[in-house]
Each structure stands twice: as structure tokens, then as C-alpha cells.
Design an enzyme around this catalytic site. Structure first.
Site, PDB file in Angstrom:
ATOM      1  N   ASP A 102      14.534  25.385 -28.896  1.00 51.09           N
ATOM      2  CA  ASP A 102      15.117  24.180 -29.469  1.00 51.09           C
ATOM      3  C   ASP A 102      16.022  23.452 -28.482  1.00 51.09           C
ATOM      4  OD1 ASP A 102      17.356  25.747 -29.446  1.00 51.09           O
ATOM      5  OD2 ASP A 102      17.232  26.233 -31.573  1.00 51.09           O
ATOM      6  N   ASP A 149      18.920  27.735 -26.382  1.00 54.96           N
ATOM      7  CA  ASP A 149      17.924  28.401 -25.543  1.00 54.96           C
ATOM      8  C   ASP A 149      17.980  27.931 -24.097  1.00 54.96           C
ATOM      9  OD1 ASP A 149      16.891  29.637 -27.828  1.00 54.96           O
ATOM     10  OD2 ASP A 149      15.758  27.828 -28.291  1.00 54.96           O
ATOM     11  N   CYS A 185       3.263   1.829   2.651  1.00 48.21           N
ATOM     12  CA  CYS A 185       4.526   1.102   2.523  1.00 48.21           C
ATOM     13  C   CYS A 185       5.508   1.946   1.722  1.00 48.21           C
ATOM     14  CB  CYS A 185       4.349  -0.204   1.761  1.00 48.21           C
ATOM     15  SG  CYS A 185       3.135  -1.291   2.467  1.00 48.21           S
ATOM     16  N   CYS A 234       0.821  -1.193   0.000  1.00 46.67           N
ATOM     17  CA  CYS A 234       0.000   0.000   0.000  1.00 46.67           C
ATOM     18  C   CYS A 234       0.856   1.243   0.000  1.00 46.67           C
ATOM     19  CB  CYS A 234      -0.892   0.014   1.218  1.00 46.67           C
ATOM     20  SG  CYS A 234      -1.814   1.521   1.311  1.00 46.67           S
ATOM     21  N   ASP A 288      10.646  30.970 -29.105  1.00 45.70           N
ATOM     22  CA  ASP A 288      11.810  31.467 -29.800  1.00 45.70           C
ATOM     23  C   ASP A 288      11.424  31.481 -31.275  1.00 45.70           C
ATOM     24  OD1 ASP A 288      14.572  32.132 -30.007  1.00 45.70           O
ATOM     25  OD2 ASP A 288      14.872  30.128 -30.849  1.00 45.70           O
TER      26      ASP A 288
HETATM   27  P1  ADP Z   1      17.282  34.115 -32.881  1.00 45.71           P
HETATM   28  O1  ADP Z   1      16.800  34.763 -31.631  1.00 45.71           O
HETATM   29  O2  ADP Z   1      16.374  34.417 -34.013  1.00 45.71           O
HETATM   30  O3  ADP Z   1      17.569  32.661 -32.719  1.00 45.71           O
HETATM   31  P2  ADP Z   1      20.137  34.756 -32.674  1.00 45.71           P
HETATM   32  O4  ADP Z   1      20.149  35.223 -31.249  1.00 45.71           O
HETATM   33  O5  ADP Z   1      20.778  33.468 -32.963  1.00 45.71           O
HETATM   34  O6  ADP Z   1      18.681  34.808 -33.307  1.00 45.71           O
HETATM   35  O7  ADP Z   1      20.837  35.870 -33.551  1.00 45.71           O
HETATM   36  C1  ADP Z   1      20.340  37.185 -33.578  1.00 45.71           C
HETATM   37  C2  ADP Z   1      20.844  37.986 -34.748  1.00 45.71           C
HETATM   38  O8  ADP Z   1      22.250  38.157 -34.633  1.00 45.71           O
HETATM   39  C3  ADP Z   1      20.632  37.318 -36.071  1.00 45.71           C
HETATM   40  O9  ADP Z   1      19.373  37.638 -36.602  1.00 45.71           O
HETATM   41  C4  ADP Z   1      21.756  37.928 -36.898  1.00 45.71           C
HETATM   42  O10 ADP Z   1      21.370  39.200 -37.355  1.00 45.71           O
HETATM   43  C5  ADP Z   1      22.855  38.112 -35.891  1.00 45.71           C
HETATM   44  N1  ADP Z   1      23.853  37.031 -35.902  1.00 45.71           N
HETATM   45  C6  ADP Z   1      24.106  36.164 -34.920  1.00 45.71           C
HETATM   46  N2  ADP Z   1      25.096  35.317 -35.249  1.00 45.71           N
HETATM   47  C7  ADP Z   1      25.468  35.649 -36.509  1.00 45.71           C
HETATM   48  C8  ADP Z   1      26.452  35.141 -37.440  1.00 45.71           C
HETATM   49  N3  ADP Z   1      27.256  34.133 -37.168  1.00 45.71           N
HETATM   50  N4  ADP Z   1      26.517  35.749 -38.627  1.00 45.71           N
HETATM   51  C9  ADP Z   1      25.738  36.759 -38.948  1.00 45.71           C
HETATM   52  N5  ADP Z   1      24.812  37.274 -38.129  1.00 45.71           N
HETATM   53  C10 ADP Z   1      24.682  36.741 -36.919  1.00 45.71           C
HETATM   54 MG    MG Z   2      17.993  30.828 -31.866  1.00 44.46          MG
END
Ligand code: ADP
Ligand code: MG
Length: 755
Positions: free
Chosen positions: A647, A651, A20, A17, A443
Site C-alpha cells: 500500500d 510497506d 541533438c 534528431c 502484502d
Molecule cells: P500485516 O503484515 O498484515 O500488514 P502488521 O505488520 O501491521 O500486519 O501487524 C502484524 C500483527 O501484529 C497483526 O496481525 C497484529 O496481530 C499485531 N499488531 C500490530 N499492531 C497492532 C495493534 N496496534 N494492536 C493490536 N495488534 C497489533
Molecule cells: Mg500492513
């Protein structure tokens, strides 16, 4: 403790039960080095978190033994489960059959006597027949019950079995007392108490089995053997001997033996066992396949990538079992009640006995009035008879079981239902919290959209040739794992033939962009406009570029800029498509009273366009990864309980900050520590299903707790007042836990699916 904690699922036997379960919990937690132990009576398993450097398996085993229960070893995924369960059910059924087989003859003699005064035998013979007929039921069939009761008393953690045992023994004692004292003969009642008790237990065991059938079914899906291809020769081997790297041959209609990657062939595969998605998935060379999924039409050669405990299926089973070993917070109250329950009932029953011995006139008056309604009530009986009847009724009607089973069985059914649909809920707490969610944060990239941006426009803004600007930009992005970077590189490579050059320095700033020194001194910065400014590119030229690409952003495209040697050189626009079900899902969430909010690092204009398309009114754009956590905190202040859907890879901090973190669409990799809920199928509709499931589960839990409490609160006083016959009390008791478990199983009838 936290860093090197180990988690084990132990199988515990001999628990009759919920009280337990509480005793085993207490015993395990008292082992030094054990952080936490949760025993689920419904699955007969304990989940123990402990420091492996301080606690040995033997110590855990000893603790379980010393508490008077059986240690059946550490849970091993797979093998032997079904048999185990069937075996237990068989034993339980046999005991029930024996109890009735021996009790019915005694009843056959007693009942005509009681009802019609038909004395089949002399009074003296009757006494002997009743005693000799009932004693074996109590002492032989009832032996296991008496034994566990005694051991729980010795360990000062009296359980349910103590109540039943005392009830039986007290009733049986009347069969002896009749020889000396003026007392009703209730020895046959003792046998009937056990027969009813075992019947209730059997039905309950069956229902509990049904509750966890989903997860058992999942484990039985694994095929027993695999066909390996060794140097082109087929050999059939048992699944357990397949190793990572082995090449398996899978014909149409067969289950894929273990997780792997297709190296040859093409086929559709039914993955519904893992994802709940009934549409077959097309697999070609390079596709990942899940063990136990069904190969439908083509012949596949699959290289094994995960075997044994590491497979997707094994992980799901482990996750679900761990979840079943957690508690739903609302259960805390029921736990408190069950812990003190048995001692309180024992005291109450003794008091009842004493009071009825005195037979106060007001109680007798009550019986007289009740007599017309309740035929079994007999105010004319001797005080001793009344005392025994009432106190035995109190013992056998009190049912901590229903209380103890109310939540765990619902949790077991619910987590199994989730697993069937590709929704893995990690804990009872997540179920409870998910139901309270007022705002759900998404996101943007990879969650609302596919996260596979395609390059749509390339605009040359500087003095370099477009090809040269593209080459330098792509080269700078080569080292970045960001999806934009990877798409850009692939795009440039296909357009330019290849991307050549030398990378001297490289630095990536998450959420902003990258900077690099290329070809022996060319400085390239790629990213969002703000990032270029931060890196010293003239604000004016950046602003000018932003204005030029405004229309692209307004149409929902993500635009990044690239500067070479301090000069803005290129703008690249990407389009990431919204998942087709997004609108429907978000609408459904709103209807459920949940406000969807979009967070993104993308720029304001792009974000607005996507949000509008999806039907989201609230969004926050241009967030850096760390800002997302702050944004969630602000939403928590505003809404209370907030869920985050992401994802699970980049995040993680947001998933942890939210009250419920939901990781979505991670394919075969489900070991995401930061999420409370993992959705296997990358489809947003699973989220609606998860919320529905949590709400339905919680409703069931509340119903169950209510009935279990209500039952005891009403039934015990009736028993104290002498208004119940022990047999009625015992049947009601058996019925109450059966009801709770059956009600939990009814969860399966709820509509969870969303389309
Ligand atoms: P999200 O919130 O859409 O996942 P991220 O935080 O990954 O976007 O990136 C935010 C922004 O930063 C992108 O939209 C881009 O403009 C810029 N960015 C980030 N990393 C890169 C990269 N390696 N090359 C070019 N732009 C980038
Ligand atoms: Mg992202």
C-alpha cells in the site's frame, strides 16, 4: 546533492534528431551542480536534476543556448500545450509543402530528360534551369536545416542535419560542376533530398504527436472555469482563481473543476480518466473527488482541497512527463551508437568518395553486374559522378534518428497508455524490470484483502467483565493508527456507548502491538501473542489463550490478545475480506510465469487460510516489518527479479528493497516516492495490466532497436558500394524513422486490459 536536489522539466527547441538530444544532454550535464540530465527527443523535453543552490535557471538556459538549441522555458503544467504542438506541426507541414512546390517543377523538367532523353530545352539552358530551380529549395526552404547543422558543427557535436546538409550541398555542387567538368548533373537531387527529408520529418512529427496524445488529452480535461458558491450566491470564475477551501457547485454532466471533498449532495462520478475504471463511483458527503472527473447524476457541493500543481491530474501529468524523461536501460547501447554515429558516417562518406574517384575495377565490376537489377546504376558514368553519388548516398541514408527514436517513442506511448488506465510507471527502468519479474510479493493486509478488518468475535478469557476488558483494550488502542486498533476502538465505542478513561502512558511497537498505562496504574498490553510474552505476560496463559482461539485463526481470522495487569483478559478476532478479484489475478500472474508470494505479520494459521483462499502456495507469516525486507532479499536470491505490491504507506522499505515496488490503491494521493509503479485504482487487476503493458512495451522497443540497427547495418554498406541512388537512400532514411515511430504507436493495439 541528493537531499536538496531539484527536478525541472525544460522545453527544448531546435532539436532535429536524436543526436541533438545527446548534445543537449551533454551541455546540461556540464553545468556545475547539475546531477543528471535526460533529454527526450520524442517529447522535446529535458528533465534536469540539480542543486538549486548552485545552479540558476539562467545557467541552464545559457547551456542550452551555447549548445545551439532553443531554451523554451520551464514546463508549466496545463496551458498552451496543444497549441504549441499544433503550431509546430503546422510549420513542419508548410516547410514540406514549399519544398515540394519548388521541387516538382524541376523534377518535371528533369525526369522526361532522364527517362526518355526528351530534351525540352537546350543542354545549356537545362543546366541553368536545374541550378536555378534547385538552389532556392536548398538555401531557402532548407535554411533552418543548414543553420542547425552549422551550429552543431560549431559546437563540435555534429548532428543528423549535418549529414543531410552535406548531402544536399554535394548534390547541388554538381549543378555548378557541370559547367566545367564531365560530371552528371544531380542538382535536382539536392532539392529532392530535402523534400523527402521534410516529408519524413513531418510524418514523424505527426506520429510523435500521436505518441504523446494520451497525456495531452489528460491535460485538456480540466474545465476552464468553476462555479463557486459564495454566501449562497453562484459565481462563475476561471479555474485558476479557485483556492483551497472554496465551495464549488457541480451540476450533473459537468466536470468537477478541481480535487475536493463533497460537503453536500450525492452523485455518481465517472473517474475513468484517472483510474481507467468505467464503472461510476458513488460519492456522498465526505467523499473525495478528483478534479476533471465527470459528475453524472446529482448536484454536488464540493470544497476544493487541492488546486493548480497539487491536483491529482497535475501530479499524474508531472509524473508521466518525468517518466518520459527517463531512459530505458536497453537504450544505453543505442545512445552509444548515436553519439559516435555522425562523425563515423562523415569519415565513411569521405572514404567512399576517395575510393570511387579511383574507381577500382572490382567495384565497377560489381556495378556492371548490379546494373540489370538496379536500373539507376550506371557503371559508365565518370569517376567523379560515381564518387559523388555514392558518398551522397552514404550521407543521406545513415540514420541515427531511427535508433534514437526507437526507445523513447515506445516509452512515451506506453506511459501514456498506463496513465489512461490508472497505472503510473515512474521510469523506463521500471518498465524494463517489470517485464523480467519472476516472483511477485503481496502484502496481505490492504493489498490482497481490503484492509478493513471487522470485529467478528470477542472472547473473554480473564476475570474481568467483558465490558471492562473491552473498554481497557480499546482505550489502550486509542492512540494506534493500526487498522486493527482503529476498528477495535470503533467497535467498542458502539458497543459500550463510549470509551472513557484516562491514558497515562502509551507505546506502540509497529507490527507487534501496543502497551499502555490506564486509569492511573492499570497496565494493558494488546497485540500478537508473542508480543504479550515479550512484555512479561506468563507464557502459559498466553499459550492457553492461543489454543482457545485456534479455530478462529484457522478460518482466516486475525486474532489479537489483550492482557490487563499481567493477566490475559480478552481475545478479539477480526475478519478482513479477500478482494474478489484476487484469485483471478493470481492465477493470471502464474500463467505469465510469475510466482505470487504472500507476506504478512499475521499469524501462521490465519495466513495459511487466506493464502489458500487466494490460491497462493507460497507465503511467509509472522513477519515484523523489518523481516519483510529480509524475506524479499531471500526471494531475490531464489528468483532473481522480484516485485513487491503494497500500500506504499507502511510497506515503504519493502517496496524499495524489491526490484520493482508497486504501490496500489492509494486513492488520490499518488506521490509515493518509494514505488516504481503506482496503481491508482485499488484493484489488483491493474497489476496484470501493468505487467502486460511492460512486456508489450519492451517487445516494441526490441523490435524497434532491431530494425533501426538492421537498417543502418544493411543500408550503409549498400550505399558505400554505390548501389543506391541518393533519392532512394533519402526516402529509405525518411521511411526508417517513420517506421520506428509508427511501430511504437502500434503499441496501442496490444491487449492490455484484464477482466
Ligand atoms: P500485516 O503484515 O498484515 O500488514 P502488521 O505488520 O501491521 O500486519 O501487524 C502484524 C500483527 O501484529 C497483526 O496481525 C497484529 O496481530 C499485531 N499488531 C500490530 N499492531 C497492532 C495493534 N496496534 N494492536 C493490536 N495488534 C497489533
Ligand atoms: Mg500492513
Amino acid at each position: 546533492m541528493a537531499q536538496n536536489a531539484a527536478k525541472r522539466v525544460l522545453r527544448i527547441g531546435g532539436m532535429s534528431c536524436a543526436s541533438c538530444a545527446a548534445a543537449v544532454e551533454k551541455a546540461l550535464e556540464s553545468v556545475p551542480g547539475v546531477g543528471d540530465a535526460v533529454v527526450n527527443f520524442a517529447t522535446e523535453k529535458a528533465v534536469v536534476t540539480y542543486d538549486p543552490s548552485k545552479v540558476s535557471e539562467e545557467a541552464l538556459e545559457r547551456a542550452v543556448h551555447d549548445a545551439g538549441y532553443d531554451y523554451l522555458g520551464v514546463e508549466d503544467e496545463g496551458a498552451g500545450h496543444t497549441d504549441d504542438f499544433q503550431e509546430k506541426l503546422r510549420i513542419s507541414r508548410n516547410r514540406m509543402i514549399w519544398a515540394w512546390a519548388l521541387t516538382l517543377p524541376v523534377m518535371a523538367v528533369m525526369v522526361p530528360d532522364m527517362l526518355f532523353g526528351a530534351h525540352l530545352f537546350s543542354m545549356k539552358a537545362m543546366k541553368w534551369i536545374m541550378l536555378i530551380g534547385s538552389a532556392p529549395v536548398v538555401f531557402i526552404v532548407g535554411f533552418p536545416t543548414l543553420k542547425t547543422a552549422w551550429s552543431s558543427v560549431r559546437h563540435r557535436a555534429p548532428t543528423m542535419d549535418v549529414l543531410i546538409s552535406l548531402g544536399m550541398l554535394a548534390a547541388l555542387s554538381t549543378g555548378v560542376l557541370v559547367f566545367f567538368l564531365p560530371v552528371g548533373n544531380y542538382s535536382a537531387v539536392a532539392a529532392m533530398i530535402l523534400a523527402f527529408h521534410l516529408t519524413g520529418r513531418y510524418i514523424e512529427a505527426q506520429a510523435r504527436g500521436r505518441a504523446s496524445s494520451a497525456i495531452r488529452k489528460l491535460m485538456d480535461l480540466e474545465p476552464e472555469d468553476a462555479v463557486l458558491l459564495v454566501n449562497g450566491v453562484e459565481t462563475k470564475v476561471p479555474l485558476s482563481s479557485v483556492k483551497v477551501g472554496d465551495l464549488m457547485l457541480v451540476r450533473p454532466g459537468q466536470r468537477i473543476p478541481t480535487d475536493g471533498r463533497v460537503v453536500h449532495g450525492e452523485s455518481s462520478v465517472d473517474e475513468s480518466m484517472a483510474t481507467g475504471e468505467s464503472m461510476p463511483v458513488h460519492k456522498t458527503v465526505g467523499s473525495e473527488v478528483i478534479g476533471a472527473s465527470i459528475n453524472l447524476d446529482g448536484v454536488l457541493q464540493v470544497e476544493a482541497t487541492r488546486v493548480g500543481r497539487d491536483t491529482f491530474l497535475a501530479q499524474v501529468v508531472k509524473l508521466v512527463e518525468e517518466a518520459q524523461g527517463t531512459k530505458v536501460p536497453i537504450q544505453a547501447f543505442a545512445d552509444k551508437v548515436t553519439r559516435g554515429f555522425v562523425p563515423v558516417v562523415l569519415v565513411l562518406s569521405s572514404l567512399t568518395f576517395v575510393v570511387w574517384l579511383v574507381s577500382p575495377p572490382f567495384l565497377l565490376g560489381l556495378l556492371e553486374r548490379a546494373q540489370t537489377l538496379l536500373p539507376w546504376v550506371n557503371p559508365g558514368a565518370s569517376p567523379l559522378t560515381l564518387a559523388i553519388l555514392a558518398s551522397v548516398s552514404v550521407l543521406v541514408i545513415a540514420c541515427p534518428c531511427a535508433l534514437g527514436l526507437a526507445t523513447p517513442t515506445a516509452l512515451v506511448v506506453s506511459s501514456g497508455m498506463g496513465a489512461e488506465r490508472g497505472i503510473l510507471i515512474r521510469s523506463g527502468e521500471a518498465i524494463q524490470t517489470l517485464r523480467d519479474v519472476k516472483a511477485m510479493v503481496f502484502d496481505k493486509t490492504g493489498t490482497l484483502t481490503y484492509g478493513k478488518p471487522e470485529v467478528t468475535d470477542v472472547i473473554n478469557l480473564g476475570t474481568l467483565s467483558e465490558g471492562e476488558a473491552l473498554r481497557l483494550t480499546a482505550l489502550a488502542e486509542q492512540g494506534s493508527e493500526h487498522p486493527l486498533a482503529q476498528r477495535l476502538f470503533a467497535y467498542a465505542a458502539s458497543r459500550l456507548g463510549n470509551v472513557t478513561g484516562q491514558v497515562d502512558e502509551f507505546r506502540s511497537t509497529p507490527g507487534k502491538g501496543v502497551e499502555a498505562v490506564l486509569d492511573g496504574g492499570r497496565r494493558v498490553v494488546v497485540g500478537r501473542p508473542g508480543f504479550l510474552q515479550e512484555k512479561g505476560i506468563s507464557g502459559e496463559s498466553v499459550q492457553e489463550a492461543v489454543t482457545k482461539v485456534k479455530d478462529l485463526a484457522l478460518s482466516g481470522k486475525t486474532v489479537i490478545l489483550s492482557a490487563v495487569d499481567g493477566q490475559v483478559a480478552l481475545a478479539v478476532a477480526f475478519l478482513d475480506t479477500l478482494k474478489p478479484e484476487a484469485q483471478k489475478v493470481l492465477r493470471a500472474l502464474k500463467e505469465m510465469g510469475i510466482e505470487p508470494v504472500m507476506l504478512t505479520g499475521d499469524n501462521e494459521r490465519t495466513a495459511r487460510a487466506i493464502a489458500e483462499e487466494a490460491g497462493i502456495t507460497r507465503f511467509v507469516a509472522e513477519l515484523l516489518p523489518e523481516d519483510k525486507v529480509t524475506a524479499i532479499r531471500a526471494l531475490q536470491d531464489e528468483f532473481g527479479t522480484v516485485a513487491m505490491v503494497g500500500d506504499g504507506i507502511n510497506d515503504a522499505p519493502s517496496l524499495v528493497q524489491a526490484n520493482v515496488g508497486i504501490a496500489i490503491g492509494t486513492g488520490t494521493d499518488i506521490a509515493i516516492e518509494s514505488s516504481d509503479v503506482t496503481v491508482v485504482r485499488g484493484e489488483l487487476s491493474s497489476i496484470v495490466e501493468a505487467v502486460r503493458l511492460s512486456r508489450a512495451t519492451f517487445r516494441k522497443i526490441k523490435q524497434n532497436l532491431f530494425w533501426a540497427l538492421f537498417y543502418n547495418v544493411v543500408a550503409i554498406p549498400l550505399a558505400v558500394l554505390g548501389l543506391l541512388h541518393p533519392i532512394i537512400a533519402e526516402s529509405a532514411m525518411a521511411l526508417s524513422s517513420v517506421t520506428v515511430v509508427t511501430n511504437a504507436n502500434l503499441l496501442r493495439r496490444e491487449k492490455i486490459r484484464f477482466e
